[in-house]
Scaffold this motif. Sequence first.
Motif, short mmCIF file in Angstrom:
data_model
loop_
_atom_site.label_atom_id
_atom_site.label_comp_id
_atom_site.label_asym_id
_atom_site.label_seq_id
_atom_site.Cartn_x
_atom_site.Cartn_y
_atom_site.Cartn_z
N PHE A 84 -1.54 -0.98 2.92
CA PHE A 84 -2.27 -0.24 3.87
C PHE A 84 -1.49 0.96 4.51
O PHE A 84 -0.44 0.86 4.80
CB PHE A 84 -2.52 -1.27 4.91
N ARG A 85 -2.19 2.11 4.29
CA ARG A 85 -1.36 3.21 5.02
C ARG A 85 0.14 3.41 4.35
O ARG A 85 0.86 3.65 5.07
CB ARG A 85 -1.56 3.17 6.60
N GLY A 86 0.34 3.41 3.10
CA GLY A 86 1.63 3.42 2.69
C GLY A 86 2.28 2.23 2.83
O GLY A 86 3.57 2.34 2.41
N TYR A 87 2.19 1.27 3.57
CA TYR A 87 2.89 -0.09 3.53
C TYR A 87 2.31 -0.96 2.62
O TYR A 87 1.00 -1.04 2.24
CB TYR A 87 2.94 -0.46 4.79
#
Length: 177
Positions: free
Chosen positions: A64-67
């Motif tokens: 999610f969003r780069g995580y």
Amino acid sequence: MLKYPDVQKRVQEEMDSVVGRERLPKLSDKPNLPYTEAVIHETQRFGSIVFIAAPRFTRSEVKFRGYTFPKGTHILSNLYSVTRDPSIFDEPDVFKPERFLDGDGRVKKIPEQIVFGAGKRVCLGEQLARMELFIFYTHLMHRFSFKKPTDAGSLNTQPKLGGVLTPFPYDICAIAR
């Protein structure tokens, strides 16, 4: 309604024109009371009592969003931050029931209005709570006008932190209509 008497007056005028003074509002009146419903939504957004949703955990790895969140990660949804996010709610610290009305004066759904939780598993009692809140609020507004006592100071609308967000104590005058 103590802090926003103009809103209280408009709700009462809407109810008087739709319901009249001879009977109490019913759930079937709800579609014809859009401003009243918008006030309830804004009150829930503005005065949210739960700031963190029940904990959840990831059933599998989630990106999610780069995580990357590994399977089993505990997730806490900060409901308060969403309902006060200026990118979602213009002037989030201003009480504006109109934000829940469309250009035709009908109630509009704002997906980020997540006062009953987020995701697939929102509060099981949401529908019952919404019905009861409508009946409770409209009955009170139909029968009473609410005012601050003349000797009362200003109202503090900031929440008192604890297990849930609660209002600070204040005095109130309920005047029969």
